[in-house]
Design a protein around this motif. Structure first.
Motif, PDB file in Angstrom:
ATOM      1  N   SER A   1      29.710  38.448  22.058  1.00 20.96           N
ATOM      2  CA  SER A   1      31.064  38.687  22.538  1.00 20.96           C
ATOM      3  C   SER A   1      31.775  39.665  21.595  1.00 20.96           C
ATOM      4  O   SER A   1      31.280  40.748  21.340  1.00 20.96           O
ATOM      5  CB  SER A   1      31.804  37.355  22.687  1.00 20.96           C
ATOM      6  OG  SER A   1      33.009  37.513  23.392  1.00 20.96           O
TER       7      SER A   1
ATOM      8  N   HIS B   1      37.872  43.880  27.399  1.00 15.75           N
ATOM      9  CA  HIS B   1      38.364  42.521  27.195  1.00 15.75           C
ATOM     10  C   HIS B   1      39.708  42.651  26.491  1.00 15.75           C
ATOM     11  O   HIS B   1      39.770  42.972  25.293  1.00 15.75           O
ATOM     12  CB  HIS B   1      37.390  41.701  26.359  1.00 15.75           C
ATOM     13  CG  HIS B   1      37.856  40.298  26.108  1.00 15.75           C
ATOM     14  ND1 HIS B   1      38.320  39.864  24.890  1.00 15.75           N
ATOM     15  CD2 HIS B   1      37.951  39.235  26.950  1.00 15.75           C
ATOM     16  CE1 HIS B   1      38.671  38.604  24.977  1.00 15.75           C
ATOM     17  NE2 HIS B   1      38.463  38.196  26.216  1.00 15.75           N
TER      18      HIS B   1
ATOM     19  N   HIS C   1      30.223  33.522  30.551  1.00 14.72           N
ATOM     20  CA  HIS C   1      30.456  34.119  29.235  1.00 14.72           C
ATOM     21  C   HIS C   1      30.368  33.050  28.159  1.00 14.72           C
ATOM     22  O   HIS C   1      30.707  31.890  28.376  1.00 14.72           O
ATOM     23  CB  HIS C   1      31.836  34.774  29.186  1.00 14.72           C
ATOM     24  CG  HIS C   1      32.091  35.513  27.906  1.00 14.72           C
ATOM     25  ND1 HIS C   1      31.481  36.702  27.601  1.00 14.72           N
ATOM     26  CD2 HIS C   1      32.863  35.199  26.831  1.00 14.72           C
ATOM     27  CE1 HIS C   1      31.868  37.118  26.417  1.00 14.72           C
ATOM     28  NE2 HIS C   1      32.707  36.212  25.916  1.00 14.72           N
ATOM     29  N   GLY C   2      29.909  33.453  26.993  1.00 16.84           N
ATOM     30  CA  GLY C   2      29.975  32.588  25.822  1.00 16.84           C
ATOM     31  C   GLY C   2      29.017  31.423  25.837  1.00 16.84           C
ATOM     32  O   GLY C   2      29.315  30.387  25.260  1.00 16.84           O
TER      33      GLY C   2
ATOM     34  N   TYR D   1      26.186  39.480  25.480  1.00 17.34           N
ATOM     35  CA  TYR D   1      27.412  39.695  26.265  1.00 17.34           C
ATOM     36  C   TYR D   1      28.491  40.361  25.418  1.00 17.34           C
ATOM     37  O   TYR D   1      29.605  39.844  25.240  1.00 17.34           O
ATOM     38  CB  TYR D   1      27.915  38.393  26.895  1.00 17.34           C
ATOM     39  CG  TYR D   1      27.791  37.134  26.061  1.00 17.34           C
ATOM     40  CD1 TYR D   1      28.740  36.794  25.100  1.00 17.34           C
ATOM     41  CD2 TYR D   1      26.720  36.272  26.260  1.00 17.34           C
ATOM     42  CE1 TYR D   1      28.624  35.648  24.352  1.00 17.34           C
ATOM     43  CE2 TYR D   1      26.595  35.108  25.510  1.00 17.34           C
ATOM     44  CZ  TYR D   1      27.549  34.802  24.564  1.00 17.34           C
ATOM     45  OH  TYR D   1      27.439  33.653  23.815  1.00 17.34           O
TER      46      TYR D   1
ATOM     47  N   ASP E   1      29.839  37.298  34.432  1.00 14.51           N
ATOM     48  CA  ASP E   1      30.735  37.141  33.281  1.00 14.51           C
ATOM     49  C   ASP E   1      32.142  37.587  33.685  1.00 14.51           C
ATOM     50  O   ASP E   1      32.390  38.762  33.919  1.00 14.51           O
ATOM     51  CB  ASP E   1      30.215  37.989  32.120  1.00 14.51           C
ATOM     52  CG  ASP E   1      30.920  37.691  30.803  1.00 14.51           C
ATOM     53  OD1 ASP E   1      32.114  37.345  30.827  1.00 14.51           O
ATOM     54  OD2 ASP E   1      30.278  37.836  29.752  1.00 14.51           O
TER      55      ASP E   1
END
Length: 327
Positions: free
Chosen positions: A167, A215, A288-289, A204, A256
């Protein structure tokens, strides 16, 4: 290490099974302070460090570190080291750095494959450091140098030091991989060695700082509410010079909703245009994550095996490299 079927099945089980059914595993006892004294540029820093536990399940931790003033490496050593080192840079939108999900949890999986792991707890750009947006990169460059400088004494190979970032940590790992400019004055003899990793694994990743795929939270924490066009370009991974960069592994889920898959797709195009070696894996689902704990039963659960197989082909686990580089 040879990544045979038994090893792959064991890694799959480690990635998809809780480390303990009843209680979270103990933290590694070994930590390394990044800087010989205070971290650089902290004269105007007034924050108080804290680590927050979000998990209510005793079987696992889910912590984040915020307002870090003394960055550290947490070391996880395997039972049988294969000579490879991995610097792990967790995400957190540059607002905090997660400790477990993309840090210690991932480190345990790679340590099971013989890799010596170093989880970075880094400073954050909004806390008043003189370097601003480069403060996290100072810590990442210093961390990679420390791992490499200590490698021989630790019985590890200084030419097999990889980075894994997830991320916003993937953005930081990407800058560590692409940029060639040192962001701080040398502090000691460790700063003589290179800060560029030998391989780079980006999960990601937050890559672009530009609309429409940015983001927004990461950009705001890194560059402020209204960054200039120059700053946006300077900190967008797809705009960096990737010529001569080490091999890079990209992983992203196409559903995502936090960091659009276009972040990896644009970066993939940039790497290919620069002639940099790259492998990419895109999964239909995963969100995501997810790290290694939140993807049980989903296709992306195989990512540690894919990353290790790719790294083995590049000689990171000690096998002969493919192609002319080490033939």
């Amino acid at each position: 290490m040879n990544l045979n079927r038994r090893t792959a099945l064991g890694l799959a089980a480690a990635a998809m099974t809780p480390v303990s059914q009843t209680v979270a595993p103990a933290d590694p006892a070994e930590t390394i302070r990044l800087w010989p004294g205070a971290a650089p540029g902290g004269a105007r820093v007034t924050v108080t460090p804290r680590v927050v536990e979000r998990s209510t399940d005793p079987a696992f931790h889910d912590r984040f570190a915020q307002y870090t003033t003394e960055p550290i490496l947490t070391v996880l050593r395997p039972a049988r080291a294969n000579g490879a080192s991995l610097l792990l840079i967790p995400g957190g939108g540059y607002k905090w750095a997660v400790v477990d999900k993309e840090g210690l949890d991932c480190a345990r999986v790679f340590a099971a494959a013989g890799v010596t792991c170093f989880v970075l707890r880094y400073r954050l750009p909004g806390d008043g450091w003189a370097a601003g947006a480069d403060a996290p990169l100072q810590d990442a460059q210093r961390a990679l140098r420390l791992v490499r400088a200590r490698a021989a004494a630790d019985g590890l190979d200084p030419a097999r030091v990889a980075v894994l970032g997830a991320s916003a940590g993937g953005h930081l790992a990407g800058m560590l991989t692409a940029r060639t400019d040192a962001t701080y004055a040398a502090a000691d003899e460790a700063d003589v060695v290179s800060f560029r990793p030998d391989l780079s694994i980006l999960l990601y990743p937050v890559a672009t700082m530009a609309d429409p795929f940015v983001h927004a939270g990461s950009r705001r924490e890194l560059l402020g509410e209204a960054p200039t066009a120059e700053a946006t370009a300077r900190y967008s991974l797809e705009r960096m010079d990737w010529r001569g960069a080490p091999a890079t592994f990209l992983l992203h889920a196409m559903d995502d909703a936090a960091v659009p898959v276009e972040n990896s797709l644009q970066l993939l195009s940039a790497l290919r245009a620069a002639g940099a070696p790259v492998e990419a894996h895109l999964f239909e689902e995963g969100g995501h994550g997810f790290g290694v704990r939140l993807i049980e039963g989903r296709p992306a659960a195989v990512w540690p095996q894919l990353a290790l197989a790719w790294a083995e082909r590049h000689g990171w686990t000690g096998a002969k490299r493919q192609g002319s580089r080490n033939a």
